[in-house]
Scaffold this motif. Sequence first.
Motif, PDB file in Angstrom:
ATOM      1  N   THR A 176       0.814  -1.216   0.000  1.00 54.50           N
ATOM      2  CA  THR A 176       0.000   0.000   0.000  1.00 54.50           C
ATOM      3  C   THR A 176       0.849   1.267   0.000  1.00 54.50           C
ATOM      4  O   THR A 176       0.345   2.354   0.167  1.00 54.50           O
TER       5      THR A 176
ATOM      6  N   ASN B 227      -4.592  -0.154  -2.594  1.00 57.66           N
ATOM      7  CA  ASN B 227      -4.024  -0.365  -3.931  1.00 57.66           C
ATOM      8  C   ASN B 227      -5.136  -0.780  -4.881  1.00 57.66           C
ATOM      9  O   ASN B 227      -5.772  -1.819  -4.698  1.00 57.66           O
TER      10      ASN B 227
ATOM     11  N   ASP C 103      -0.523   3.654  -4.410  1.00 56.86           N
ATOM     12  CA  ASP C 103      -1.871   3.238  -4.754  1.00 56.86           C
ATOM     13  C   ASP C 103      -1.927   2.385  -6.008  1.00 56.86           C
ATOM     14  O   ASP C 103      -2.890   1.671  -6.238  1.00 56.86           O
TER      15      ASP C 103
END
Length: 342
Positions: free
Chosen positions: A209, A298, A212
């Motif tokens: 993470t 993500n 993104d």
Amino acid sequence: MSTERWVVKLDPPADASPGLKAVIEVGRQTIQTSADLLATGSPSQAPDVVKLLRDEKLVTGDEKKSVLAEGYANRTQEFDDIKNDIRKQDDNVDLSAYGTYDISSGTFVAIRQHVKDLQATLDAAPGASPGKQYIATDIEIRLANAVLKTIDDVHDELAKATDRVQAHAKNIDGSAPTYTPASAAGNYVPSNYMQRSYSPGPGFVPAATSADYARYQGNVSVDAAIDGALDALGITDPVAREYWKRGYRVLIERESGGNPNAVNNWDSNAAAGHASRGLTQTIPSTFLGYHAAGTSSNIHDPVANVAASMNYVMERYGVSRDGHDLQAKVQQADPNRSPKGY
């Protein structure tokens, strides 16, 4: 077979307002780009403009009846921007390949007829009333929605053509995947709906993470992603989960071919700077707006991507949480109907 390029013409009615003219121009450019892509053998790359307009909140209504949003006529700049984005895509079409797809085919005949019918509707519109500058508002709204319907009809024709092209390719090589996104290149991994090698749970590790858009490198099972998304949304009933699985297996295959790292770099969304990504091909704003709490940030993470998409179709199309009406309300999830962006 003729190889002369078909130039789409749509003339606005007399006394059309700038807003109506802007909508007509979006329609004309959309059909031109779609026709050029069809003629050069790439119907699957045709822009889904109704979806783009919906994402920009220029269109409302459900998938069966889309209508232009209230106040659309005051947003001419947004329509112009969309038209220019679509034109950029058209500028990149390799017209030297024009005629790859027979332009005397039924698809082209149907598209031409849609354009002819729309022009007849525009030509039949009455002019402005005495003392008025533009056509009456109710008539203009009807005409603008006729343009929207024609855009939708043409997109459906392209979807049918795509199905035929894919079916032909499958007949040539039955072992080839039905659809391989161009953006996937050599990293494409075909989906495997029966793979159940893992199930998201305490041991599930989402994609990194720190970014993104970090590339996802974990489990690529479509079923596992759907299961994880349903877990995240708290949908536990076995019957409801089966409804969602049936629809999302179809939707994911059509949108990304099961590739969590798929990025659409060619359509109008991409041209506007917000490319569709992941298993369900969500754009960043949709992913953020419908992100499921507790899932990865993500967009390429399969569970997070699918969960956001499910939240989106529940709100946008009114799909029930038990998923019983998913395939009825979202055509892209229904294997018995042609593909259609959602």
